[in-house]
Design a protein around this motif. Sequence first.
Motif, short mmCIF file in Angstrom:
data_model
loop_
_atom_site.label_atom_id
_atom_site.label_comp_id
_atom_site.label_asym_id
_atom_site.label_seq_id
_atom_site.Cartn_x
_atom_site.Cartn_y
_atom_site.Cartn_z
N HIS A 104 0.83 -1.20 0.00
CA HIS A 104 0.00 0.00 0.00
C HIS A 104 0.87 1.26 0.00
O HIS A 104 0.85 2.02 -0.95
N GLY A 116 4.26 1.04 1.55
CA GLY A 116 5.64 0.64 1.81
C GLY A 116 6.05 0.49 3.26
O GLY A 116 7.25 0.42 3.56
N ALA A 117 5.10 0.44 4.18
CA ALA A 117 5.47 0.27 5.60
C ALA A 117 6.22 -1.04 5.81
O ALA A 117 6.01 -2.02 5.08
N LEU A 144 0.97 0.68 9.63
CA LEU A 144 0.62 2.04 9.22
C LEU A 144 -0.89 2.27 9.09
O LEU A 144 -1.43 3.17 9.72
#
Length: 123
Positions: free
Chosen positions: A54, A56-57, A73
């Motif tokens: 989504h 990049g977390a 996140l």
Amino acid sequence: MLRLGRRRREGAGLVRVCAEGEIADGEIRAIEGLPAVLCRTGDDLYALGLRCPHSGALLSKGKIVGDCLECPLHGGRFALGGGAVRSGPPRRGVPAYDVVVRDGMIYISRRPRRRNRPAQRRR
Ligand code: FES
């Protein structure tokens, strides 16, 4: 045709992560050298991609909720068994890697698989 022994084949396709006793129940650990995390829930081990697709977390900072890995996140959830999206904003899942336990050591495949199965135990 070249035939490789079992040990050689596994050595070429697997990366050693740690001893089985070094990862606790509920722990999510980033794997050095691969874009993957190792997750333990009970006796089951899974390896999924490191980054949430989504935004990049780092999923190594997420948590295990039921049979999912939850992104830290925005709370997107991915099935531990396969990496598919179960809920939240991500539109696609994360890669899943094979996990093998052999002689008390945990290995994961260098390349992701389509399906992520619980760890195979080899004695
Ligand atoms: S970055 Fe993972 S759900 Fe948004």
